[in-house]
Design a protein around this motif. Structure first.
Motif, PDB file in Angstrom:
ATOM      1  N   ARG A  85      -1.033   8.579   2.576  1.00 18.60           N
ATOM      2  CA  ARG A  85       0.293   8.245   3.112  1.00 18.60           C
ATOM      3  C   ARG A  85       0.264   8.228   4.643  1.00 18.60           C
ATOM      4  O   ARG A  85       0.753   7.302   5.281  1.00 18.60           O
ATOM      5  N   GLU A  86      -0.321   9.269   5.233  1.00 20.82           N
ATOM      6  CA  GLU A  86      -0.378   9.334   6.693  1.00 20.82           C
ATOM      7  C   GLU A  86      -1.241   8.223   7.266  1.00 20.82           C
ATOM      8  O   GLU A  86      -0.939   7.674   8.334  1.00 20.82           O
ATOM      9  N   ALA A  87      -2.316   7.875   6.573  1.00 18.60           N
ATOM     10  CA  ALA A  87      -3.188   6.792   7.048  1.00 18.60           C
ATOM     11  C   ALA A  87      -2.452   5.456   7.013  1.00 18.60           C
ATOM     12  O   ALA A  87      -2.602   4.627   7.923  1.00 18.60           O
ATOM     13  N   ILE A  88      -1.663   5.238   5.975  1.00 22.64           N
ATOM     14  CA  ILE A  88      -0.894   4.002   5.879  1.00 22.64           C
ATOM     15  C   ILE A  88       0.161   3.944   6.976  1.00 22.64           C
ATOM     16  O   ILE A  88       0.363   2.911   7.625  1.00 22.64           O
ATOM     17  N   ARG A  89       0.835   5.054   7.201  1.00 21.64           N
ATOM     18  CA  ARG A  89       1.837   5.100   8.266  1.00 21.64           C
ATOM     19  C   ARG A  89       1.201   4.841   9.630  1.00 21.64           C
ATOM     20  O   ARG A  89       1.769   4.144  10.474  1.00 21.64           O
ATOM     21  N   ARG A  90       0.038   5.406   9.825  1.00 21.97           N
ATOM     22  CA  ARG A  90      -0.669   5.190  11.088  1.00 21.97           C
ATOM     23  C   ARG A  90      -1.068   3.727  11.233  1.00 21.97           C
ATOM     24  O   ARG A  90      -0.968   3.144  12.330  1.00 21.97           O
ATOM     25  N   GLU A  91      -1.505   3.131  10.135  1.00 22.35           N
ATOM     26  CA  GLU A  91      -1.907   1.725  10.178  1.00 22.35           C
ATOM     27  C   GLU A  91      -0.719   0.837  10.524  1.00 22.35           C
ATOM     28  O   GLU A  91      -0.854  -0.151  11.262  1.00 22.35           O
TER      29      GLU A  91
ATOM     30  N   ALA B 277       0.830  -1.207   0.000  1.00 22.64           N
ATOM     31  CA  ALA B 277       0.000   0.000   0.000  1.00 22.64           C
ATOM     32  C   ALA B 277       0.865   1.257   0.000  1.00 22.64           C
ATOM     33  O   ALA B 277       0.604   2.210  -0.749  1.00 22.64           O
ATOM     34  N   GLU B 278       1.901   1.263   0.821  1.00 25.43           N
ATOM     35  CA  GLU B 278       2.763   2.438   0.929  1.00 25.43           C
ATOM     36  C   GLU B 278       3.514   2.705  -0.366  1.00 25.43           C
ATOM     37  O   GLU B 278       3.523   3.837  -0.874  1.00 25.43           O
ATOM     38  N   ALA B 279       4.170   1.690  -0.892  1.00 24.05           N
ATOM     39  CA  ALA B 279       4.990   1.879  -2.090  1.00 24.05           C
ATOM     40  C   ALA B 279       4.134   2.252  -3.292  1.00 24.05           C
ATOM     41  O   ALA B 279       4.502   3.121  -4.088  1.00 24.05           O
ATOM     42  N   LEU B 280       2.980   1.615  -3.419  1.00 22.55           N
ATOM     43  CA  LEU B 280       2.116   1.891  -4.570  1.00 22.55           C
ATOM     44  C   LEU B 280       1.581   3.316  -4.516  1.00 22.55           C
ATOM     45  O   LEU B 280       1.496   4.000  -5.555  1.00 22.55           O
ATOM     46  N   ASN B 281       1.239   3.801  -3.337  1.00 24.82           N
ATOM     47  CA  ASN B 281       0.741   5.172  -3.209  1.00 24.82           C
ATOM     48  C   ASN B 281       1.805   6.192  -3.599  1.00 24.82           C
ATOM     49  O   ASN B 281       1.479   7.289  -4.058  1.00 24.82           O
ATOM     50  N   GLU B 282       3.073   5.855  -3.414  1.00 21.82           N
ATOM     51  CA  GLU B 282       4.147   6.781  -3.768  1.00 21.82           C
ATOM     52  C   GLU B 282       4.377   6.841  -5.275  1.00 21.82           C
ATOM     53  O   GLU B 282       4.664   7.907  -5.815  1.00 21.82           O
ATOM     54  N   ILE B 283       4.254   5.713  -5.953  1.00 19.67           N
ATOM     55  CA  ILE B 283       4.530   5.694  -7.390  1.00 19.67           C
ATOM     56  C   ILE B 283       3.272   5.940  -8.217  1.00 19.67           C
ATOM     57  O   ILE B 283       3.328   6.444  -9.333  1.00 19.67           O
ATOM     58  N   ASN B 284       2.127   5.617  -7.657  1.00 16.60           N
ATOM     59  CA  ASN B 284       0.850   5.807  -8.358  1.00 16.60           C
ATOM     60  C   ASN B 284      -0.176   6.293  -7.335  1.00 16.60           C
ATOM     61  O   ASN B 284      -0.978   5.519  -6.830  1.00 16.60           O
ATOM     62  N   PRO B 285      -0.159   7.583  -7.010  1.00 19.20           N
ATOM     63  CA  PRO B 285      -0.954   8.105  -5.893  1.00 19.20           C
ATOM     64  C   PRO B 285      -2.420   7.701  -5.944  1.00 19.20           C
ATOM     65  O   PRO B 285      -3.066   7.743  -6.988  1.00 19.20           O
ATOM     66  N   MET B 286      -2.890   7.255  -4.772  1.00 24.23           N
ATOM     67  CA  MET B 286      -4.302   6.929  -4.563  1.00 24.23           C
ATOM     68  C   MET B 286      -4.785   5.808  -5.473  1.00 24.23           C
ATOM     69  O   MET B 286      -5.965   5.715  -5.810  1.00 24.23           O
ATOM     70  N   ASP B 287      -3.881   4.930  -5.842  1.00 27.33           N
ATOM     71  CA  ASP B 287      -4.259   3.734  -6.599  1.00 27.33           C
ATOM     72  C   ASP B 287      -5.261   2.929  -5.777  1.00 27.33           C
ATOM     73  O   ASP B 287      -5.100   2.749  -4.571  1.00 27.33           O
ATOM     74  N   GLY B 288      -6.288   2.434  -6.428  1.00 29.09           N
ATOM     75  CA  GLY B 288      -7.307   1.664  -5.725  1.00 29.09           C
ATOM     76  C   GLY B 288      -6.739   0.450  -5.020  1.00 29.09           C
ATOM     77  O   GLY B 288      -7.233   0.044  -3.958  1.00 29.09           O
ATOM     78  N   ALA B 289      -5.668  -0.133  -5.589  1.00 28.26           N
ATOM     79  CA  ALA B 289      -5.055  -1.301  -4.963  1.00 28.26           C
ATOM     80  C   ALA B 289      -4.374  -0.938  -3.652  1.00 28.26           C
ATOM     81  O   ALA B 289      -4.228  -1.788  -2.762  1.00 28.26           O
ATOM     82  N   SER B 290      -3.952   0.305  -3.529  1.00 26.13           N
ATOM     83  CA  SER B 290      -3.347   0.746  -2.280  1.00 26.13           C
ATOM     84  C   SER B 290      -4.392   0.781  -1.166  1.00 26.13           C
ATOM     85  O   SER B 290      -4.162   0.279  -0.059  1.00 26.13           O
ATOM     86  N   TYR B 291      -5.545   1.365  -1.443  1.00 27.41           N
ATOM     87  CA  TYR B 291      -6.641   1.347  -0.475  1.00 27.41           C
ATOM     88  C   TYR B 291      -7.039  -0.090  -0.134  1.00 27.41           C
ATOM     89  O   TYR B 291      -7.268  -0.428   1.027  1.00 27.41           O
ATOM     90  N   ALA B 292      -7.120  -0.928  -1.160  1.00 27.01           N
ATOM     91  CA  ALA B 292      -7.558  -2.312  -0.943  1.00 27.01           C
ATOM     92  C   ALA B 292      -6.605  -3.062  -0.029  1.00 27.01           C
ATOM     93  O   ALA B 292      -7.032  -3.857   0.824  1.00 27.01           O
ATOM     94  N   ALA B 293      -5.301  -2.821  -0.195  1.00 26.29           N
ATOM     95  CA  ALA B 293      -4.321  -3.522   0.636  1.00 26.29           C
ATOM     96  C   ALA B 293      -4.458  -3.108   2.094  1.00 26.29           C
ATOM     97  O   ALA B 293      -4.434  -3.953   3.001  1.00 26.29           O
ATOM     98  N   VAL B 294      -4.594  -1.804   2.368  1.00 28.11           N
ATOM     99  CA  VAL B 294      -4.778  -1.343   3.749  1.00 28.11           C
ATOM    100  C   VAL B 294      -6.065  -1.910   4.322  1.00 28.11           C
ATOM    101  O   VAL B 294      -6.124  -2.306   5.496  1.00 28.11           O
ATOM    102  N   ASN B 295      -7.091  -1.972   3.502  1.00 24.83           N
ATOM    103  CA  ASN B 295      -8.389  -2.421   3.999  1.00 24.83           C
ATOM    104  C   ASN B 295      -8.415  -3.907   4.343  1.00 24.83           C
ATOM    105  O   ASN B 295      -9.254  -4.339   5.136  1.00 24.83           O
ATOM    106  N   GLU B 296      -7.500  -4.690   3.770  1.00 21.19           N
ATOM    107  CA  GLU B 296      -7.374  -6.079   4.210  1.00 21.19           C
ATOM    108  C   GLU B 296      -7.025  -6.116   5.701  1.00 21.19           C
ATOM    109  O   GLU B 296      -7.540  -6.955   6.450  1.00 21.19           O
TER     110      GLU B 296
END
Length: 582
Positions: free
Chosen positions: A495-501, A452-471
């Motif tokens: 980014r901050e939400a992922i770091r918090r998670e 989730a973290e890496a994908l958000n950096e290279i492709n911001p707000m990619d749906g797969a990034s949200y999906a990974a955190v939501n698992e």
């Protein structure tokens, strides 16, 4: 002692016998002492059983462990504490444990209680000896040789990675050093170290099996090699190593890359995805899920040995006793199963947890005990399984305990503690009879968050990034993140939400201490510097109890601390340069 798995019992026993002569040569001068004699090597690699025993010893000197077990050992922080107490996650109330050395800033080349520089090279040396000599074993199939060599290659990479995250570029040792050769090796660059580790992981992953029979759980799998690659590439893509504005530009090639390249985030995302794909396929690794009791699922994932979420764990101390190893004294809360002082959980960390409804918890400066209990009780299941606070339940034997400062100035049982309560994670299944507990090196939840973290950096707000955190959040029993939510609808907010998670899910597992460094946020107020807060409970003259938000410590940070200094004893030998800034 309870039965250990087949190969880890050798590690717990110290691997006596034929390995002693070789290991005696691995003294503190890590780049100076070659193997003591060819006869000893010939003996060790003269039979499969002896070679296997040496490989088990290599595991024992290479697989990290985070629980403090004894005085002066390199698990956790030397002198009886955990890494969490040297970060914004926690604190040890007593002054003497080693974690306080970091919090007061009185550490450096002369003294670093978190790490033994030469200890890593002992593991590397053992791995190199094994790799160089495994072909000499006569009663072993080629398939066995190939697999065991791959295990040693992985273990060697693992120890190089442990060095890299601490010191930046370090000497790469990929062969057995001989007395008549060059044994005083200089630093390699950060980039060279990353490339070496990644290449080693790829080589090992191509050979290692997806799993083992139950008697051999704890050995390196393909998934472990993929996991190490993912973690190393995530660190390599992060601001500490990959920035146009480094914390220290001096000899930058040793502390990180000399340039910024966003594509490093893509490599990190791809490596994390490879772990997830392997886990859902041949690896048969999955998150522990229990919708009816998310807290129980989380507790199982971090306490039950060999559960379905674990990719690699250190199993060398499979069974803990109340009196030996000494983890009970070092880690249990005061007055719980021989606990001396326990590890407090800071308010900074506690405030990262969500309420069950997915909201932030708000703490006034002061309030009644009933409000304290109500607000604590509203926090999500992971908090309840991770933190033992006044008015909560430890287990069936101890039940609910209340601890505070009496109106005469004395402390009740289980007090004092710095923070909001004690670390409970890992410990709740243990009792006077001991219990099974392994230190987890890699578990699946980390790699959803890596992805989730890496994908958000290279492709911001990619749906797969949200999906990974939501698992992770679904397993935790809290609401999912959504791009439609104004709190998470930008790259920065996600980014901050992922770091918090990460801070919540991986709490106390030796992630936060390194994460705040790789993100270059350790110097921020309330992270590794400045005021650390707790919620203290006070009995009033009328017998009522109130809580107060109070500072318990002011911590010291200097940006040179983003990378560890080379120990002075090694620097003085003249073969290695000091870490820039030190």
């Amino acid at each position: 002692m309870k039965k250990l798995d087949k190969f880890w019992k050798y590690i717990a026993a110290g691997v006596l016998g034929c390995c002693v002569a070789v290991l005696a040569s691995c003294n503190k001068d890590f780049l100076e002492k070659p193997d003591s004699s060819d006869v000893t090597i010939d003996t060790i690699f003269s039979a499969k059983i002896k070679a296997e025993t040496f490989l088990w010893e290599t595991y024992g000197t290479s697989v990290p462990a985070g629980f403090p077990k004894d005085w002066g050992r390199w698990e956790g922080v030397k002198d009886a504490s955990m890494v969490m107490a040297a970060s914004d996650e926690g604190d040890v109330y007593d002054d003497w444990p080693g974690s306080n050395t970091f919090n007061t800033g009185v550490w450096g080349p002369q003294s670093n209680p978190e790490d033994g520089f030469g200890h890593h090279y002992k593991g590397i040396r053992n791995a190199n000896i094994f790799i160089a000599n495994i072909d000499r074993v006569p009663d072993m199939s080629e398939q066995e040789r190939t697999q065991m060599r791959a295990e040693a290659i992985f273990l060697r990479a693992l120890q190089h990675a442990e060095l890299l995250k601490r010191y930046g570029g370090i000497p790469i040792v990929d062969h057995v050093l001989q007395a008549d050769g060059d044994v005083k090796l200089p630093r390699n660059t950060y980039a060279e170290c990353v490339d070496f580790i990644v290449q080693s992981c790829d080589e090992a992953a191509a050979v290692l099996p997806d799993g083992y029979p139950s008697a051999f759980l704890g050995r390196a799998t393909k998934g472990a090699a993929l996991a190490l690659k993912s973690r190393v590439l995530l660190f390599a893509a992060s601001p500490l190593a990959n920035s146009a504005s480094p914390y220290n530009a001096q000899e930058r090639e040793y502390t990180g890359y000399v340039d910024y390249n966003p594509e490093r985030w893509r490599a990190a995302a791809d490596a994390a995805k490879a772990v997830l794909d392997w886990a859902s396929g041949a690896g048969n690794i999955r998150l522990i899920v229990n919708p009816a009791d998310p807290g129980a699922a989380y507790e199982t994932a971090v306490t039950l040995p060999d559960n379905a979420e674990v990719i690699l764990a250190n199993k060398s101390d499979n069974w803990w006793g109340a009196w030996w190893p000494m983890m009970f004294q070092f880690v249990m809360p005061r007055g719980i199963y021989a606990g001396w002082y326990g590890h407090g959980v800071t308010l900074q960390h506690a405030q990262k947890y969500y309420t069950v409804a997915g909201q932030d918890q708000v703490w006034p400066d002061e309030g009644p005990y009933s409000e304290f209990l109500g607000k604590m009780g509203e926090l999500e299941p992971r908090f309840q399984r991770s933190v033992f606070y006044s008015g909560s339940r430890w287990n069936d034997e101890y039940g609910v305990r209340h601890f505070y400062r009496r109106n005469n100035g004395s402390w009740t049982e289980h007090a004092p503690v710095n923070g909001v309560g004690y670390m409970k994670k890992f410990l709740s299944r243990l009792n006077w009879d001991g219990g099974q507990l392994n230190w987890i090196v890699f578990r699946l939840a980390e790699f959803y968050l890596n992805y989730a973290e890496a994908l958000n950096e290279i492709n911001p707000m990619d749906g797969a990034s949200y999906a990974a955190v939501n698992e992770i959040r679904r397993r935790a029993g809290i609401p999912e993140l959504s791009a439609a939510d104004a709190r998470y609808d930008t790259q920065e907010e996600l980014r901050e939400a992922i770091r918090r998670e990460r801070a919540i899910e991986l709490a106390f597992e030796e992630h936060r201490y390194w994460d705040v460094r790789r993100w270059l946020i350790a110097d921020q107020e309330g992270v590794m510097r400045g005021s650390m807060w707790g919620l203290n409970l006070y009995e009033q003259a009328n017998g009522d109890i109130i809580y107060r938000k109070e500072v318990f410590e002011n911590r010291v940070w200097d940006n040179r601390m983003y990378r560890y200094p080379i120990p002075q004893s090694e620097f003085d030998k003249g073969y290695i340069s000091q870490t820039p800034g030190w």
